[in-house]
Design a protein around this motif. Structure first.
Motif, PDB file in Angstrom:
ATOM      1  N   LYS A 302       0.809  -1.213   0.000  1.00  0.00           N
ATOM      2  CA  LYS A 302       0.000   0.000   0.000  1.00  0.00           C
ATOM      3  C   LYS A 302       0.846   1.268   0.000  1.00  0.00           C
ATOM      4  CE  LYS A 302      -4.013  -2.060   0.384  1.00  0.00           C
ATOM      5  NZ  LYS A 302      -5.215  -1.850  -0.398  1.00  0.00           N
ATOM      6  N   LEU A 303       2.058   1.121  -0.397  1.00  0.00           N
ATOM      7  CA  LEU A 303       2.943   2.269  -0.345  1.00  0.00           C
ATOM      8  C   LEU A 303       2.498   3.406  -1.256  1.00  0.00           C
ATOM      9  CD1 LEU A 303       6.793   1.938  -0.436  1.00  0.00           C
ATOM     10  CD2 LEU A 303       5.343   3.585   0.755  1.00  0.00           C
ATOM     11  N   GLU A 304       2.175   3.039  -2.477  1.00  0.00           N
ATOM     12  CA  GLU A 304       1.790   4.079  -3.425  1.00  0.00           C
ATOM     13  C   GLU A 304       0.418   4.636  -3.055  1.00  0.00           C
ATOM     14  OE1 GLU A 304       3.766   5.467  -5.545  1.00  0.00           O
ATOM     15  OE2 GLU A 304       5.260   4.049  -4.812  1.00  0.00           O
ATOM     16  N   LEU A 305       0.255   5.881  -3.347  1.00  0.00           N
ATOM     17  CA  LEU A 305      -0.985   6.525  -2.964  1.00  0.00           C
ATOM     18  C   LEU A 305      -2.148   6.094  -3.848  1.00  0.00           C
ATOM     19  CD1 LEU A 305       0.080  10.099  -1.981  1.00  0.00           C
ATOM     20  CD2 LEU A 305      -0.300   8.087  -0.580  1.00  0.00           C
ATOM     21  N   TYR A 306      -3.269   6.490  -3.386  1.00  0.00           N
ATOM     22  CA  TYR A 306      -4.524   6.187  -4.056  1.00  0.00           C
ATOM     23  C   TYR A 306      -4.454   6.407  -5.561  1.00  0.00           C
ATOM     24  CZ  TYR A 306      -9.486   6.710  -5.134  1.00  0.00           C
ATOM     25  OH  TYR A 306     -10.730   6.608  -5.645  1.00  0.00           O
ATOM     26  N   ASN A 307      -4.976   5.459  -6.252  1.00  0.00           N
ATOM     27  CA  ASN A 307      -5.004   5.561  -7.691  1.00  0.00           C
ATOM     28  C   ASN A 307      -6.433   5.266  -8.127  1.00  0.00           C
ATOM     29  OD1 ASN A 307      -4.859   5.129 -10.402  1.00  0.00           O
ATOM     30  ND2 ASN A 307      -3.112   3.732 -10.301  1.00  0.00           N
ATOM     31  N   ALA A 308      -7.040   6.228  -8.767  1.00  0.00           N
ATOM     32  CA  ALA A 308      -8.465   6.141  -9.069  1.00  0.00           C
ATOM     33  C   ALA A 308      -8.807   4.888  -9.884  1.00  0.00           C
ATOM     34  CB  ALA A 308      -8.909   7.375  -9.812  1.00  0.00           C
ATOM     35  N   GLU A 309      -7.869   4.470 -10.747  1.00  0.00           N
ATOM     36  CA  GLU A 309      -8.132   3.310 -11.605  1.00  0.00           C
ATOM     37  C   GLU A 309      -8.261   2.023 -10.785  1.00  0.00           C
ATOM     38  OE1 GLU A 309      -8.103   6.099 -14.137  1.00  0.00           O
ATOM     39  OE2 GLU A 309      -6.140   5.862 -13.221  1.00  0.00           O
ATOM     40  N   GLU A 310      -7.518   1.989  -9.704  1.00  0.00           N
ATOM     41  CA  GLU A 310      -7.474   0.777  -8.887  1.00  0.00           C
ATOM     42  C   GLU A 310      -8.725   0.631  -8.039  1.00  0.00           C
ATOM     43  OE1 GLU A 310      -4.167  -0.381  -6.105  1.00  0.00           O
ATOM     44  OE2 GLU A 310      -3.064   0.842  -7.554  1.00  0.00           O
ATOM     45  N   SER A 311      -9.838   0.913  -8.620  1.00  0.00           N
ATOM     46  CA  SER A 311     -11.041   1.107  -7.821  1.00  0.00           C
ATOM     47  C   SER A 311     -11.389  -0.071  -6.915  1.00  0.00           C
ATOM     48  CB  SER A 311     -12.220   1.413  -8.740  1.00  0.00           C
ATOM     49  OG  SER A 311     -12.298   0.400  -9.710  1.00  0.00           O
ATOM     50  N   ASP A 312     -11.102  -1.272  -7.358  1.00  0.00           N
ATOM     51  CA  ASP A 312     -11.581  -2.399  -6.587  1.00  0.00           C
ATOM     52  C   ASP A 312     -10.900  -2.554  -5.229  1.00  0.00           C
ATOM     53  OD1 ASP A 312     -13.665  -4.189  -6.876  1.00  0.00           O
ATOM     54  OD2 ASP A 312     -12.236  -5.860  -6.935  1.00  0.00           O
ATOM     55  N   SER A 313      -9.572  -2.651  -5.292  1.00  0.00           N
ATOM     56  CA  SER A 313      -8.867  -2.888  -4.043  1.00  0.00           C
ATOM     57  C   SER A 313      -8.883  -1.638  -3.156  1.00  0.00           C
ATOM     58  CB  SER A 313      -7.425  -3.292  -4.324  1.00  0.00           C
ATOM     59  OG  SER A 313      -6.805  -2.267  -5.073  1.00  0.00           O
ATOM     60  N   ASP A 314      -9.112  -0.491  -3.772  1.00  0.00           N
ATOM     61  CA  ASP A 314      -9.041   0.730  -2.991  1.00  0.00           C
ATOM     62  C   ASP A 314     -10.410   1.317  -2.700  1.00  0.00           C
ATOM     63  OD1 ASP A 314      -6.401   0.931  -2.417  1.00  0.00           O
ATOM     64  OD2 ASP A 314      -5.927   1.783  -4.374  1.00  0.00           O
ATOM     65  N   ARG A 315     -11.364   0.449  -2.701  1.00  0.00           N
ATOM     66  CA  ARG A 315     -12.710   0.924  -2.441  1.00  0.00           C
ATOM     67  C   ARG A 315     -12.807   1.571  -1.061  1.00  0.00           C
ATOM     68  NH1 ARG A 315     -16.738  -3.371  -4.433  1.00  0.00           N
ATOM     69  NH2 ARG A 315     -16.391  -2.550  -6.518  1.00  0.00           N
ATOM     70  N   SER A 316     -11.960   1.102  -0.168  1.00  0.00           N
ATOM     71  CA  SER A 316     -12.052   1.625   1.193  1.00  0.00           C
ATOM     72  C   SER A 316     -11.085   2.779   1.452  1.00  0.00           C
ATOM     73  CB  SER A 316     -11.805   0.503   2.185  1.00  0.00           C
ATOM     74  OG  SER A 316     -10.484   0.040   2.033  1.00  0.00           O
ATOM     75  N   PHE A 317     -10.471   3.303   0.397  1.00  0.00           N
ATOM     76  CA  PHE A 317      -9.551   4.415   0.589  1.00  0.00           C
ATOM     77  C   PHE A 317     -10.296   5.599   1.205  1.00  0.00           C
ATOM     78  CE2 PHE A 317      -7.182   8.163  -0.926  1.00  0.00           C
ATOM     79  CZ  PHE A 317      -5.930   7.838  -0.429  1.00  0.00           C
ATOM     80  N   ASN A 318      -9.749   6.111   2.298  1.00  0.00           N
ATOM     81  CA  ASN A 318     -10.413   7.206   3.003  1.00  0.00           C
ATOM     82  C   ASN A 318      -9.750   8.518   2.610  1.00  0.00           C
ATOM     83  OD1 ASN A 318     -11.360   9.091   4.914  1.00  0.00           O
ATOM     84  ND2 ASN A 318     -11.805   7.440   6.357  1.00  0.00           N
ATOM     85  N   ILE A 319     -10.365   9.216   1.668  1.00  0.00           N
ATOM     86  CA  ILE A 319      -9.709  10.380   1.086  1.00  0.00           C
ATOM     87  C   ILE A 319      -9.525  11.528   2.089  1.00  0.00           C
ATOM     88  CG2 ILE A 319     -11.921  10.991  -0.064  1.00  0.00           C
ATOM     89  CD1 ILE A 319      -8.421  12.042  -1.206  1.00  0.00           C
ATOM     90  N   TYR A 320     -10.548  11.825   2.866  1.00  0.00           N
ATOM     91  CA  TYR A 320     -10.421  12.949   3.808  1.00  0.00           C
ATOM     92  C   TYR A 320      -9.371  12.664   4.878  1.00  0.00           C
ATOM     93  CZ  TYR A 320     -14.167  15.695   1.828  1.00  0.00           C
ATOM     94  OH  TYR A 320     -14.905  16.469   0.986  1.00  0.00           O
ATOM     95  N   ALA A 321      -9.421  11.438   5.405  1.00  0.00           N
ATOM     96  CA  ALA A 321      -8.437  11.089   6.438  1.00  0.00           C
ATOM     97  C   ALA A 321      -7.032  11.077   5.840  1.00  0.00           C
ATOM     98  CB  ALA A 321      -8.776   9.732   7.036  1.00  0.00           C
ATOM     99  N   SER A 322      -6.899  10.572   4.621  1.00  0.00           N
ATOM    100  CA  SER A 322      -5.589  10.526   3.979  1.00  0.00           C
ATOM    101  C   SER A 322      -5.069  11.933   3.729  1.00  0.00           C
ATOM    102  CB  SER A 322      -5.661   9.789   2.648  1.00  0.00           C
ATOM    103  OG  SER A 322      -6.190   8.509   2.819  1.00  0.00           O
ATOM    104  N   TYR A 323      -5.966  12.803   3.267  1.00  0.00           N
ATOM    105  CA  TYR A 323      -5.586  14.179   2.988  1.00  0.00           C
ATOM    106  C   TYR A 323      -5.116  14.864   4.272  1.00  0.00           C
ATOM    107  CZ  TYR A 323      -6.059  19.064   1.561  1.00  0.00           C
ATOM    108  OH  TYR A 323      -5.821  20.387   1.303  1.00  0.00           O
ATOM    109  N   LEU A 324      -5.859  14.615   5.337  1.00  0.00           N
ATOM    110  CA  LEU A 324      -5.524  15.226   6.618  1.00  0.00           C
ATOM    111  C   LEU A 324      -4.166  14.751   7.116  1.00  0.00           C
ATOM    112  CD1 LEU A 324      -6.882  17.096   8.636  1.00  0.00           C
ATOM    113  CD2 LEU A 324      -7.795  15.102   9.790  1.00  0.00           C
ATOM    114  N   LEU A 325      -3.908  13.472   6.931  1.00  0.00           N
ATOM    115  CA  LEU A 325      -2.697  12.869   7.463  1.00  0.00           C
ATOM    116  C   LEU A 325      -1.515  12.987   6.508  1.00  0.00           C
ATOM    117  CD1 LEU A 325      -1.652  11.239   9.847  1.00  0.00           C
ATOM    118  CD2 LEU A 325      -2.383   9.158   8.672  1.00  0.00           C
TER     119      LEU A 325
END
Ligand code: SAH
Ligand code: MG
Length: 952
Positions: A302-325
């Motif tokens: 999970k090193l690389e950041l969120y990638n919109a294309e990777e929608s399946d495995s990253d369905r649970s990506f928390n954008i606000y929390a990630s942005y904050l952190l």
């Protein structure tokens, strides 16, 4: 990728973050080290011999005497006190044989250290320490059942800085993803199998043998019977964008381990499955994000950041929390402020409101911290210029930039002050070309600095280069040191401001391409390493897209205009601007300090006031510096003290609104259900004139402006002028006096480019002329006209007037424009007499002295006495010599004679007049158009107001 250790960057300033020499001395000696600063007055650095040449003035240098218990050290002279202190500390360290720039540990060493730190943490000795981690260990030992004594691994790395640092030196990637330290610690713990039991699967570590019974003091809250204490508020940040962020209450005072409570809220089994972030927000903050480790199963992948294309495995990506952190977070997250302290076993906990969550989001904007520091989220804007420290309100640009970099997990920015000294400056000017070089560097933005220092033939100016690096030491942007300032501090602040403004441009439209980004940089004199830059800020882009999507999803249009939240509305609002109260006194203009009170309401459809968002009884700012959003300034420029105004505007980003409101829940639900706008009510409380005007009134009697008007009246009398043009009439101070004072004048004209000034002039003249007409119907003035236009353009209607005046105007134009005006005035307008006044730069020394006498000196700001321009709108200020040069050349060229005079000061006495005046007289009776300038016959000027006695 460049790792910190392999960094062999040639620039000496790119160093590993290390302790400063002074900090190392402090660690070693604490208060036993004493620093004394000696100022070496007026000394040039080449001849380091104090006391010898006191008369030879120069900038002060500083030497630092460092007294240590065993010996003392004296530093070499430095330009800054702080530098001298660091130098002394460095010299002391060298003497002590301590290498302050110690490189980080080698890998095998770090691995060893990690093992020993871990075994120490689980020792009984550590149990009795006041380390927060020891409280965790105690708390888990009181757990019931099989988890008794098992401590979550994420607690270890989050709560022990030493462990964290060791992990970082073992794996550079941990800098950007701290959770990679978890497998490292687990593996180390496995090696300590005699001491520890490890569950790599369940992410916990436990001591194999119980602690000796005496090593287990009780935890404070274990004794208490409180099972239902007050709930601690925390913010729940769902990863799903269909769900709103909300507050939850957690019962943390119960008998048990607080992380288990958080785990329950997150819906995971127990505390070991909770990941704990570093602290967020202010340095002293204990706010952290908590989220499920299950969502982050494989830390490495999970090193690389969120990638919109990777929608399946990253369905649970928390954008606000990630942005904050600033690092990826998966699944739902909780933002809570709870921790064991260093004071002992008590649990510290504090409510985290929705409002503070939104304030954290706003603080990540380049201008967010500034707005927060001014407590004016809707009104304040990042100023374009840093003029003086006294006029600046809120956090300083340099501090803002450093805080921004910290917020975004970048390295501390590197400031590199460049000192430009020029032996030829300013001296008596020899040629126009030489003058150009003098003015060349003062006429740039922020030119409130001067180039003239009496009794000193070397002038220094400073500019500042800034480099911003990622945590991994990749250069992401560098700003060129283009603008020059007389003070180092001003150079640093203005350069920081420029970088912040550039970042702000990006943050308003983060989805821009690599090329567009570089181009944007070029415009700001910033070399932006787009690829690295965009990588660092990739979460901004995601965030931006997500926000737009989520608003579409909710099926209503919030006015989320990211390019400029208030643009477009300004002009519309402006037309409907209804100012309440009677106008009296003067209108503000650039350089004025104004004080307003205001309130901002959230208004829902149908103009129903819903919620007060922001309110201030007194908010002070400088007009013309861009310190407030433009439509407020536009409104204020039309108001006099005591007047009020009310207008509506569209919505800025919703985070800003939510960060301001004391009732975030209500606002949140309003925003997601109805279209809203903002209502602003503003009252102008007070205006303070710019330094130049204050000074002209305070130091001269009658005030200088009055003396200039008197001078002009004198000339009118002397030449029995019947017609007059006032070039750059401003708000009509001269024209007004001409109406008041009987003279030979019949026809008066004013020209200015500022419509606001002209409107005020028109109002005043109209009232006065009407009054005069009522008492003395046959008064002399028959025609008065105000034109809007630039005095560098010619209008044939105004040719051949008796007298032209141009009082304190040319210094407001760029130098070449001032020269152009000279040509147009004497070559085309050809008045019989032209009176031009402008500040005498050499007189500033006197103004500066009297100004300093009135103001207490800033202790941090002890730089050599330098003169400033009198008004930051001035593009230049000329010495007598420079003015003479300009005027004499001009007179010769157009067959005029010229005499020099002035007001404020005495002719022939140094340093001359405060305002210098040139009086040009036409030699030829008949003005001939043989000047070589082509005269446009069109009417260049727009008539703004006209008073014609023969008609009325
Ligand atoms: N002469 C007035 C105002 C001086 S302030 C007085 O003595 O009180 C300078 C004025 O110059 C401002 O009103 C500004 O709008 C005006 N000005 C600056 N550049 C100008 C230009 N190119 N053409 C006309 N007016 C100009
Ligand atoms: Mg001026």
């Amino acid at each position: 990728m460049e790792t910190p250790k392999s960094s062999t960057c040639s620039s000496p300033i790119v160093k590993q973050p290390t302790l400063t020499p002074k900090a190392i001395i402090y660690q070693k000696y604490a208060n036993k080290a004493s620093y004394k600063i000696e100022e070496i007055l007026g000394q040039s650095s080449q001849n380091g011999c104090p006391g010898l040449a006191v008369s030879q003035k120069g900038p002060s240098l500083f030497r630092c005497h460092l007294e240590l218990p065993d010996f003392s050290i004296v530093s070499q002279p430095c330009k800054k006190k702080k530098e001298a202190e660091q130098l002394a500390a460095l010299m002391a360290l060298q003497k002590l044989g301590i290498d302050s720039l110690q490189s980080s540990l080698t890998e095998p060493d770090a691995a060893e250290e990690l093992l020993s730190r871990l075994s120490f943490i689980f020792s009984s000795e550590f149990q009795s320490s006041l380390h927060p981690l020891s409280s965790h260990l105690k708390a888990v030992s009181y757990r019931e059942g099989e988890l008794s004594g098992s401590i979550p691994v994420s607690v270890l790395s989050a709560c022990d800085a030493k462990l964290g640092n060791l992990c970082r030196s073992l794996d550079a990637r941990i800098e950007s993803n701290p959770f990679l330290s978890i497998p490292l610690i687990l593996r180390a713990a496995v090696r300590l199998s005699e001491l520890l039991v490890v569950s790599e699967e369940d992410l916990w570590i436990r001591r194999r043998n119980p602690y000796p019974s005496n090593a287990m003091p009780e935890l404070a809250n274990q004794q208490s019977d409180v099972t239902n204490g007050p709930l601690t508020e925390a913010v729940y940040i769902p990863f799903s964008l269909n769900k709103d962020v909300r507050t939850i209450g957690m019962n943390l005072s119960f008998k048990g381990y607080y992380l288990d409570v958080i785990a329950k809220e997150l819906g995971v089994l127990n505390a070991s499955k909770v990941l704990i972030s570093r602290t967020i927000g202010k340095a002293s903050s204990e706010s952290r994000l908590y989220f499920s480790a299950l969502e982050t199963r494989n830390f490495n992948s999970k090193l690389e950041l969120y990638n919109a294309e990777e929608s399946d495995s990253d369905r649970s990506f928390n954008i606000y929390a990630s942005y904050l952190l600033g690092q990826p977070v998966y699944g739902n997250a909780i933002l809570a402020s709870v921790a064991y302290t260093w004071r002992g076993a008590e649990l510290f906990n504090e409510d985290v409101s929705l409002r503070s969550y939104f304030r954290m989001l706003v603080a990540r904007m380049p201008d967010g911290l500034f707005k927060l520091s001014r407590e004016a989220l809707f009104v304040a804007d990042l100023p374009r210029l840093f003029t003086t420290k006294t006029n600046w309100r809120g956090s300083l640009p340099r501090d803002l930039l450093c805080a921004f970099c910290r917020q975004h997990r970048l390295s501390e920015p590197v400031f590199n002050v460049v000192c430009n000294s020029d032996q030829d400056l300013p001296g008596p000017c020899k040629s126009l070309a030489n003058e150009k070089s003098i003015m060349g560097f003062t006429s740039k933005p922020g030119g409130d600095v001067a180039t003239f220092i009496p009794n000193q033939n070397e002038v220094q100016s400073f500019s500042c280069e800034i480099k911003v690096f990622s945590k991994n030491r990749n250069l992401i942007l560098e700003s060129s040191p283009v603008d020059n300032f007389m003070k180092q501090g001003d150079a640093v602040q203005n350069a920081s401001l420029k970088v912040l403004s550039f970042l702000n441009l990006y943050f308003k439209q983060p989805c821009i391409s690599l090329e567009e980004l570089s181009l944007l940089g070029v415009k700001c004199n910033i070399n932006c390493h787009s690829t690295c830059f965009l990588k660092e800020f990739s979460l901004c882009q995601v965030m931006h897209k997500v926000q737009q999507q989520s608003h579409l999803l909710r099926g209503h249009k919030l006015n989320l205009n990211h390019v400029n939240p208030y643009n477009g509305l300004i002009s519309v609002e402006n037309k409907q601007l209804s100012i309440q109260g009677t106008a009296c006194g003067s209108l503000p203009s650039n350089g004025y300090l104004v004080s307003i009170s205001y309130s901002v309401f959230l208004v829902s459809e149908g103009k129903k006031k819903q919620e007060i968002l922001e309110k201030s009884d007194e908010f002070e700012f400088e007009i013309g510096s861009g310190a407030v959003i433009s439509c407020i300034e536009t409104a204020i420029l039309q108001m006099t003290a005591g007047q009020s105004v009310c207008f509506y505007m569209g919505m800025p980003q919703s985070e800003v609104v939510l960060a301001a409101s004391m009732n975030s829940e209500k606002v949140l639900s309003l925003l997601s259900s109805t279209p809203c706008c903002l209502e602003f009510s503003i009252t102008l409380l007070r205006l303070t004139e710019p330094f130049e005007d204050r000074m002209e009134q305070a130091l001269f009697s009658p005030p200088l402006s009055k003396q200039r008007v008197e001078f002009a009246l004198q000339c009118i009398k002397e030449f029995s002028a019947t017609s007059l043009i006032d070039f750059g009439c401003g708000s009509g101070s001269l024209l007004e006096s001409l109406v008041d004072t009987p003279s030979s004048l019949e026809n008066i004209v004013g020209i200015d480019i500022s419509q606001k000034g002209l409107i005020r002039a028109a109002k005043v003249l109209n009232t006065k002329l009407e009054k005069l007409e009522a008492v003395m119907p046959r008064s002399m003035i028959k025609l008065a006209v105000l034109y809007e236009g630039s005095i560098t353009a010619f209008d044939s209607r105004l040719s051949g007037y008796d007298i032209g005046t141009c009082l304190e105007v040319i210094e407001h134009m760029e130098e070449d424009q001032a020269c152009l005006f000279g040509d147009i005035a004497l070559g085309l307008f050809c008045p019989r007499v032209l009176v031009v006044s402008t500040p005498n730069y050499e007189y500033n020394v006197i103004l500066q002295k009297s100004n300093l006498a009135n103001q207490e000196e800033d202790p941090d700001d002890k730089e050599p006495l330098l003169c400033k321009f009198r008004n930051h709108d001035h593009k230049f200020e000329w010495t007598r010599e420079q003015f003479n040069h300009w005027a004499s050349g001009l007179a010769l060229k157009y067959n005029y004679s010229v005499e020099f005079d002035g007001v404020g000061g005495i002719q022939g006495v140094e340093p001359g007049f405060a305002s210098q005046i040139a009086v040009f007289k036409r030699n030829q009776q008949d003005p001939l158009r043989d000047s070589g300038l082509s005269a446009e016959t069109e009417n260049q000027y727009k008539t703004l107001w006209k008073w014609d006695a023969s008609v009325s």
